[in-house]
Every structure is written in structure tokens, then in C-alpha cells.
Design a protein around this motif. Structure first.
Motif, PDB file in Angstrom:
ATOM      1  N   GLN A 106     -46.994  79.633 -47.866  1.00 30.33           N
ATOM      2  CA  GLN A 106     -45.599  79.758 -48.274  1.00 30.33           C
ATOM      3  C   GLN A 106     -45.039  81.126 -47.892  1.00 30.33           C
ATOM      4  OE1 GLN A 106     -44.649  78.722 -52.280  1.00 30.33           O
ATOM      5  NE2 GLN A 106     -45.416  76.641 -52.090  1.00 30.33           N
ATOM      6  N   ILE A 124     -41.960  83.040 -53.762  1.00 28.59           N
ATOM      7  CA  ILE A 124     -43.323  82.839 -53.272  1.00 28.59           C
ATOM      8  C   ILE A 124     -44.298  82.675 -54.434  1.00 28.59           C
ATOM      9  CG2 ILE A 124     -45.190  83.910 -51.948  1.00 28.59           C
ATOM     10  CD1 ILE A 124     -42.615  83.217 -50.390  1.00 28.59           C
ATOM     11  N   CYS A 179     -37.465  73.908 -48.285  1.00 26.04           N
ATOM     12  CA  CYS A 179     -36.695  74.889 -47.506  1.00 26.04           C
ATOM     13  C   CYS A 179     -35.809  74.196 -46.479  1.00 26.04           C
ATOM     14  CB  CYS A 179     -37.625  75.865 -46.802  1.00 26.04           C
ATOM     15  SG  CYS A 179     -38.449  77.031 -47.898  1.00 26.04           S
ATOM     16  N   HIS A 232     -39.337  77.082 -54.409  1.00 29.09           N
ATOM     17  CA  HIS A 232     -40.622  77.539 -53.869  1.00 29.09           C
ATOM     18  C   HIS A 232     -40.504  77.462 -52.355  1.00 29.09           C
ATOM     19  CE1 HIS A 232     -42.800  73.564 -52.927  1.00 29.09           C
ATOM     20  NE2 HIS A 232     -41.510  73.302 -53.050  1.00 29.09           N
ATOM     21  N   ALA A 233     -41.506  77.888 -51.636  1.00 28.38           N
ATOM     22  CA  ALA A 233     -41.418  77.960 -50.181  1.00 28.38           C
ATOM     23  C   ALA A 233     -42.072  76.774 -49.492  1.00 28.38           C
ATOM     24  CB  ALA A 233     -42.020  79.265 -49.683  1.00 28.38           C
ATOM     25  N   GLY A 234     -42.037  75.618 -50.115  1.00 28.64           N
ATOM     26  CA  GLY A 234     -42.530  74.427 -49.434  1.00 28.64           C
ATOM     27  C   GLY A 234     -41.627  74.115 -48.251  1.00 28.64           C
TER      28      GLY A 234
END
Length: 104
Positions: A49, A40, A26, A20-22
Motif C-alpha cells: 500500500q 497507509i 484508489c 486505505h491504499a488498496g
């Protein structure tokens, strides 16, 4: 993973990370030098995100997609086009704080 205290061991052995785009996920992945595809969650309020994923993609560090385009992204990805993420420079932030608080 639902939750783990640390992903360091998993990241060490990974050839590719899909996350995920945490921000923490990342940055930890990029700091380990692993190629990253960010998926996303477009159902989040304010979709922060997406903002992070787009910027990291514009800078050349990640590929990003949503759940419905993940397979297509995997089939068409060119990981050699990704740039290495530069190492952090925490001493610059510490120096800035020292100046702000008059400690220098």
C-alpha cells in the motif's frame, strides 16, 4: 465501511475521500474525479500500500499519510494541487493481448 458491494453512490456524493491504499479503492475514487487522501496501514507485510500511495502521490494524484498524521494532513492539505487522474485506456491492453496471442 467494513464491506459494501459498491461505493459508487457514496463516491458520487463525496467532496473528499479518505481511504486505505488498496488499488481498487484508489482507482475507483480517482476515476470518479474525487480528491483522495490515502491512509497507509504500515503494519502490513511487504507494505505494498505504501508503494502505491507514494507513486500516486509522486504523480500528483493523491495525498497520503498514516493514522498518526491524518489530522495534520487534513489541516495542511491543499486539494487544488492534486491533478486529475487520466481516464483508463482498456483498448490498449486489449490490443496488446491480441498481439501476444496472435489474434491480429
Amino acid at each position: 465501511f467494513r464491506f459494501k458491494d459498491s461505493l459508487a453512490e457514496d463516491l458520487q456524493g463525496a467532496d473528499l475521500v479518505i481511504s486505505h491504499a488498496g488499488a481498487g479503492s484508489c482507482l475507483e475514487t480517482l476515476e470518479k474525479g474525487k480528491p483522495l487522501i490515502v491512509v497507509i496501514n504500515d503494519k502490513l507485510m511487504d507494505n505494498h500500500q505504501l508503494e502505491l500511495a507514494k507513486q500516486l502521490h509522486r504523480d500528483g494524484y493523491v495525498l497520503y499519510c498514516n493514522c498518526s498524521t491524518l489530522v495534520e494532513t487534513l489541516q495542511s492539505m491543499d486539494l487544488s494541487a492534486l491533478k486529475p487522474f487520466p481516464p483508463g485506456q482498456p483498448e490498449k491492453f486489449a490490443s496488446f493481448l491480441d498481439k501476444v496471442f496472435g489474434l491480429q
